[in-house]
Design an enzyme around this catalytic site. Structure first.
Site, PDB file in Angstrom:
ATOM      1  N   GLY A   8     -12.870  -9.692  -8.798  1.00 30.14           N
ATOM      2  CA  GLY A   8     -11.600 -10.084  -8.211  1.00 30.14           C
ATOM      3  C   GLY A   8     -10.349  -9.623  -8.004  1.00 30.14           C
ATOM      4  N   GLY A  11      -7.163 -11.712  -5.572  1.00 30.18           N
ATOM      5  CA  GLY A  11      -6.825 -12.463  -5.607  1.00 30.18           C
ATOM      6  C   GLY A  11      -5.091 -11.617  -5.680  1.00 30.18           C
ATOM      7  CD  GLN A  12       0.304 -11.585  -7.672  1.00 21.35           C
ATOM      8  OE1 GLN A  12       0.391 -11.762  -8.670  1.00 21.35           O
ATOM      9  NE2 GLN A  12       2.045 -11.418  -6.727  1.00 21.35           N
ATOM     10  NE  ARG A  36     -10.763 -17.841  -3.727  1.00 20.41           N
ATOM     11  CZ  ARG A  36     -10.944 -18.845  -4.658  1.00 20.41           C
ATOM     12  NH1 ARG A  36     -11.333 -19.306  -5.456  1.00 20.41           N
ATOM     13  NH2 ARG A  36     -10.439 -17.864  -5.494  1.00 20.41           N
ATOM     14  CE1 TYR A 140      -2.255 -14.684 -17.261  1.00 17.68           C
ATOM     15  CE2 TYR A 140       0.212 -14.224 -17.913  1.00 17.68           C
ATOM     16  CZ  TYR A 140      -1.170 -13.442 -16.853  1.00 17.68           C
ATOM     17  OH  TYR A 140      -0.613 -13.249 -16.179  1.00 17.68           O
ATOM     18  CE  LYS A 144      -3.118 -11.350 -18.438  1.00 14.75           C
ATOM     19  NZ  LYS A 144      -4.299 -11.248 -17.548  1.00 14.75           N
ATOM     20  CB  ILE A 170       2.846  -8.662  -9.185  1.00 14.35           C
ATOM     21  CG1 ILE A 170       3.034  -7.921 -10.456  1.00 14.35           C
ATOM     22  CG2 ILE A 170       3.071  -7.991  -8.206  1.00 14.35           C
ATOM     23  CD1 ILE A 170       1.884  -7.728 -10.401  1.00 14.35           C
TER      24      ILE A 170
HETATM   25  C1  AKB Z   1       2.673 -15.970 -14.568  1.00 14.92           C
HETATM   26  O1  AKB Z   1       3.620 -16.045 -14.020  1.00 14.92           O
HETATM   27  O2  AKB Z   1       1.686 -16.327 -15.156  1.00 14.92           O
HETATM   28  C2  AKB Z   1       2.555 -14.038 -14.350  1.00 14.92           C
HETATM   29  C3  AKB Z   1       2.931 -12.750 -15.204  1.00 14.92           C
HETATM   30  C4  AKB Z   1       4.212 -12.452 -15.634  1.00 14.92           C
HETATM   31  O3  AKB Z   1       1.620 -12.829 -16.149  1.00 14.92           O
HETATM   32  N1  AKB Z   1       3.140 -13.766 -12.691  1.00 14.92           N
END
Ligand code: AKB
Length: 319
Positions: A8, A11-12, A36, A140, A144, A170
């Protein structure tokens, strides 16, 4: 000398971490992969296209490049994850399980980012402890927390060297985030320079932890270089460096762009996510166990963001 694989990498975090690690460990020793193509990453070192959901392809890269450390950075972020939770689970957990299994087969160390999003509404909001209740309400966050548990399970069951950090939002002057709840804190700088105005999707009073990219890069290297005998925790460490609301970052920007204006068009999905996250994490375990000590605060970051972006965008900072 380490032999590192980044999954990855486009990515950011990956696009900057790859270059940072290549400076430290040598261009040839850091293999960047992404689903990609990336000309930028291929210019300074080895690059391969890799679908992180294909375990055989991942194992082949690890074997061919004699990899000993893996950074798995594949993730759909919080806001985008809510649009398609099944896809978010498949991508986030699929890439992680493949990374854990390949790391186990080839005896590699493994770094995976966690997030402030791993906490939910019932965790203490202020100075959120390292070890506390974790019941996130987003897919999400569920991914995690699962990732943290799996990292600890593989460390305990197989002796795998798994390490992880709960990253705040970030902010970078190079790479744009995509699909996160904290994205506003990057967009606001671009809009302040281009239009002297920003319409914010997060309510004015919501605090969230944020971090500047140079501190992210430092944290990744410092944790992976830390003496394992000092690590009481592994998956995953709270870190913190700054916490602010949209009003506070806007006031900081106005010190450089006095006529900057801010209004609100609150996104209900992002509001619910943001209000469910901590205001500020307690990062004392990271400080004690591996010497975490951030270098950037809101005022220094704002000065740097505006100066780098104003040059890149070709716009003046002040009237
Ligand atoms: C998000 O906003 O989903 C991320 C995070 C804080 O994990 N930047």
């Amino acid at each position: 000398m380490k032999r590192i694989l980044i999954i990855g990498a486009g990515g950011q975090i990956g696009s900057e971490l790859t270059l940072h690690l290549r400076k430290i460990y040598g261009d040839a020793n850091v293999v960047a992969t992404d689903v990609r193509e990336s000309q930028a990453l291929a210019e300074s070192g080895p690059f391969e296209t890799l679908d992180a959901l294909n375990p055989a392809a991942m194992a082949s890269v690890v074997e061919r490049h004699r990899i000993d450390s893996i950074f798995n950075l594949v993730a759909l972020l919080s806001a985008v994850g809510e649009r398609n939770p099944q896809l978010a689970w498949n991508v986030n957990i699929g890439a992680l399980m493949n990374s854990l299994e390949v790391a186990r087969q080839y005896n590699c160390a493994l770094f995976t980012p966690s997030s402030i999003g791993a906490f939910g509404n019932n965790a203490p909001k202020y100075k959120t402890p390292q070890d506390t209740i974790m019941q996130p309400s987003t897919i999400y966050g569920v991914c995690k927390v699962t990732g943290e548990l799996l990292g600890n399970y593989y460390a305990h069951k197989y002796g795998l060297d798994t390490r992880s950090i709960r990253f705040p939002g970030i902010i970078s002057n190079m790479t744009l985030p995509g699909g996160g709840t904290t994205d506003y804190a990057v967009e606001i700088y671009y809009e302040a320079l281009k239009n002297k105005h920003y319409t914010c999707a997060i309510p004015k009073d919501v605090y969230m932890d944020m971090i500047y990219m140079p501190d992210v890069l430092k944290a990744c290297v410092d944790l992976m270089e830390a003496d394992p005998s000092k690590l009481v925790h592994r998956n995953s460490f709270n870190i913190a460096s700054m916490s602010f609301t949209p009003e506070i970052i806007a006031a900081e920007i106005r010190k450089h762009i006095p006529d900057f204006t801010l209004d609100y068009n609150v996104d209900p999905v992002k509001e619910e996510i943001a209000r469910g996250w901590p205001d500020m994490l307690d990062d004392s375990c990271a400080r004690e166990e591996w010497g975490w000590n951030p270098e950037w605060n809101l005022s220094r970051m704002t000065e740097d963001m505006l100066s780098v972006l104003s040059q890149r965008l070709g716009v003046a900072k002040t009237e």
